[in-house]
Design a protein around this motif. Structure first.
Motif, PDB file in Angstrom:
ATOM      1  N   ALA A   1      -1.157  11.297   5.323  1.00  0.00           N
ATOM      2  CA  ALA A   1      -0.461  10.465   4.338  1.00  0.00           C
ATOM      3  C   ALA A   1       1.017  10.335   4.690  1.00  0.00           C
ATOM      4  CB  ALA A   1      -0.638  11.048   2.938  1.00  0.00           C
ATOM      5  N   ILE A   2       1.640  11.432   5.069  1.00  0.00           N
ATOM      6  CA  ILE A   2       3.065  11.412   5.429  1.00  0.00           C
ATOM      7  C   ILE A   2       3.293  10.514   6.641  1.00  0.00           C
ATOM      8  CG2 ILE A   2       4.977  12.825   6.311  1.00  0.00           C
ATOM      9  CD1 ILE A   2       3.841  15.099   4.458  1.00  0.00           C
ATOM     10  N   ALA A   3       2.360  10.526   7.581  1.00  0.00           N
ATOM     11  CA  ALA A   3       2.489   9.697   8.786  1.00  0.00           C
ATOM     12  C   ALA A   3       2.477   8.214   8.459  1.00  0.00           C
ATOM     13  CB  ALA A   3       1.375  10.032   9.767  1.00  0.00           C
ATOM     14  N   ARG A   4       1.976   7.842   7.292  1.00  0.00           N
ATOM     15  CA  ARG A   4       1.939   6.429   6.883  1.00  0.00           C
ATOM     16  C   ARG A   4       3.246   5.971   6.254  1.00  0.00           C
ATOM     17  NH1 ARG A   4      -3.566   5.672   3.659  1.00  0.00           N
ATOM     18  NH2 ARG A   4      -2.739   3.565   3.498  1.00  0.00           N
TER      19      ARG A   4
ATOM     20  N   GLU B   1       9.505   6.012   8.936  1.00  0.00           N
ATOM     21  CA  GLU B   1      10.108   7.165   9.616  1.00  0.00           C
ATOM     22  C   GLU B   1      11.275   7.747   8.824  1.00  0.00           C
ATOM     23  OE1 GLU B   1      10.853  10.270  11.824  1.00  0.00           O
ATOM     24  OE2 GLU B   1       9.119   8.996  12.194  1.00  0.00           O
ATOM     25  N   THR B   2      12.075   6.899   8.194  1.00  0.00           N
ATOM     26  CA  THR B   2      13.228   7.396   7.431  1.00  0.00           C
ATOM     27  C   THR B   2      12.778   8.287   6.270  1.00  0.00           C
ATOM     28  OG1 THR B   2      13.241   5.357   6.123  1.00  0.00           O
ATOM     29  CG2 THR B   2      14.732   5.465   8.024  1.00  0.00           C
ATOM     30  N   GLN B   3      11.648   7.953   5.658  1.00  0.00           N
ATOM     31  CA  GLN B   3      11.115   8.768   4.570  1.00  0.00           C
ATOM     32  C   GLN B   3      10.389  10.000   5.104  1.00  0.00           C
ATOM     33  OE1 GLN B   3       8.745   6.167   2.131  1.00  0.00           O
ATOM     34  NE2 GLN B   3      10.521   5.009   1.413  1.00  0.00           N
ATOM     35  N   GLN B   4       9.690   9.850   6.223  1.00  0.00           N
ATOM     36  CA  GLN B   4       8.993  10.983   6.827  1.00  0.00           C
ATOM     37  C   GLN B   4       9.954  12.121   7.132  1.00  0.00           C
ATOM     38  OE1 GLN B   4       6.469  10.263  10.245  1.00  0.00           O
ATOM     39  NE2 GLN B   4       5.963   8.220   9.486  1.00  0.00           N
ATOM     40  N   SER B   5      11.089  11.799   7.705  1.00  0.00           N
ATOM     41  CA  SER B   5      12.030  12.851   8.101  1.00  0.00           C
ATOM     42  C   SER B   5      12.541  13.610   6.887  1.00  0.00           C
ATOM     43  CB  SER B   5      13.185  12.276   8.921  1.00  0.00           C
ATOM     44  OG  SER B   5      13.884  11.296   8.183  1.00  0.00           O
ATOM     45  N   VAL B   6      12.804  12.912   5.791  1.00  0.00           N
ATOM     46  CA  VAL B   6      13.283  13.578   4.579  1.00  0.00           C
ATOM     47  C   VAL B   6      12.191  14.481   3.996  1.00  0.00           C
ATOM     48  CG1 VAL B   6      14.079  13.183   2.212  1.00  0.00           C
ATOM     49  CG2 VAL B   6      15.004  11.807   4.076  1.00  0.00           C
ATOM     50  N   VAL B   7      10.961  13.980   3.943  1.00  0.00           N
ATOM     51  CA  VAL B   7       9.842  14.767   3.404  1.00  0.00           C
ATOM     52  C   VAL B   7       9.602  16.011   4.255  1.00  0.00           C
ATOM     53  CG1 VAL B   7       7.337  14.764   3.024  1.00  0.00           C
ATOM     54  CG2 VAL B   7       8.725  12.845   2.233  1.00  0.00           C
TER      55      VAL B   7
ATOM     56  N   TYR C   1       8.496  20.941   4.656  1.00  0.00           N
ATOM     57  CA  TYR C   1       8.013  21.766   5.760  1.00  0.00           C
ATOM     58  C   TYR C   1       9.082  22.740   6.237  1.00  0.00           C
ATOM     59  CZ  TYR C   1       3.803  18.952   6.032  1.00  0.00           C
ATOM     60  OH  TYR C   1       2.614  18.335   5.736  1.00  0.00           O
ATOM     61  N   GLU C   2      10.331  22.314   6.184  1.00  0.00           N
ATOM     62  CA  GLU C   2      11.429  23.173   6.627  1.00  0.00           C
ATOM     63  C   GLU C   2      12.113  23.873   5.461  1.00  0.00           C
ATOM     64  OE1 GLU C   2      11.976  23.680   9.843  1.00  0.00           O
ATOM     65  OE2 GLU C   2      10.413  22.236  10.372  1.00  0.00           O
ATOM     66  N   GLY C   3      11.877  23.413   4.243  1.00  0.00           N
ATOM     67  CA  GLY C   3      12.483  24.031   3.070  1.00  0.00           C
ATOM     68  C   GLY C   3      13.967  23.750   2.926  1.00  0.00           C
TER      69      GLY C   3
ATOM     70  N   SER D   1      17.152   9.136  -2.850  1.00  0.00           N
ATOM     71  CA  SER D   1      16.417   7.887  -2.970  1.00  0.00           C
ATOM     72  C   SER D   1      15.223   7.858  -2.019  1.00  0.00           C
ATOM     73  CB  SER D   1      17.347   6.710  -2.685  1.00  0.00           C
ATOM     74  OG  SER D   1      16.637   5.497  -2.699  1.00  0.00           O
ATOM     75  N   ARG D   2      15.442   8.248  -0.772  1.00  0.00           N
ATOM     76  CA  ARG D   2      14.351   8.250   0.202  1.00  0.00           C
ATOM     77  C   ARG D   2      13.249   9.212  -0.212  1.00  0.00           C
ATOM     78  NH1 ARG D   2      17.366   7.840   6.126  1.00  0.00           N
ATOM     79  NH2 ARG D   2      18.259   5.782   5.732  1.00  0.00           N
ATOM     80  N   LEU D   3      13.632  10.378  -0.704  1.00  0.00           N
ATOM     81  CA  LEU D   3      12.640  11.353  -1.136  1.00  0.00           C
ATOM     82  C   LEU D   3      11.867  10.825  -2.341  1.00  0.00           C
ATOM     83  CD1 LEU D   3      11.377  14.116  -0.703  1.00  0.00           C
ATOM     84  CD2 LEU D   3      13.160  15.075  -2.167  1.00  0.00           C
ATOM     85  N   HIS D   4      12.575  10.249  -3.285  1.00  0.00           N
ATOM     86  CA  HIS D   4      11.925   9.684  -4.478  1.00  0.00           C
ATOM     87  C   HIS D   4      10.912   8.611  -4.087  1.00  0.00           C
ATOM     88  CE1 HIS D   4      11.377   7.944  -8.458  1.00  0.00           C
ATOM     89  NE2 HIS D   4      11.628   6.777  -7.907  1.00  0.00           N
TER      90      HIS D   4
END
Length: 93
Positions: free
Chosen positions: A28-31, A34-40, A45-47, A66-69
Motif C-alpha cells: 500500500a505504501i508503495a502506491r 514518493e514524497t508521501q512514501q518518504s514521510v511515512v 519505520y524509522e520512528g 500535510s504529506r503525512l496527513h
C-alpha cells in the motif's frame, strides 16, 4: 516465570499473519507518491519525529504534516489497508 514468557511468544500463525500484514502495508505504501512514501517510512519505520523528518528532508514542518496527513488518508482508502483486518474481525454478536 518461564510459562509467562512462553505465553507472550507469538505463535507461528501470529508470525505468519504479521508477515502478511507487513507485506500488505508495504504494498500500500508503495502506491503512494514518493514524497508521501518518504514521510511515512521515516515516521513509522524509522520512528522519526515530525521535526526530525522536516530537518532530514529539509522541508517546513507544515509540509511534513500535510504529506503525512494526505498519505494516511490515502492509505485508509486502499484495499490493502481497508481489508487488512477483516478476516480477524469478531462477527459473533
Amino acid at each position: 516465570s518461564l510459562l509467562l514468557v512462553a505465553d507472550l511468544a507469538p505463535t507461528a500463525v501470529e508470525q505468519l499473519i504479521d508477515r502478511e500484514t507487513a507485506r500488505r502495508l508495504r504494498s500500500a505504501i508503495a502506491r503512494l507518491p514518493e514524497t508521501q512514501q518518504s514521510v511515512v517510512r521515516l515516521r513509522f519505520y524509522e520512528g522519526a519525529s515530525l521535526a526530525g523528518i522536516a530537518a532530514a528532508l529539509e522541508l517546513p514542518l507544515g509540509t511534513v504534516k500535510s504529506r503525512l496527513h494526505h498519505a494516511l488518508a490515502r492509505l485508509r482508502e486502499l484495499d490493502e489497508v481497508m481489508n487488512l483486518f477483516d478476516d480477524r474481525r469478531d462477527t459473533g454478536t
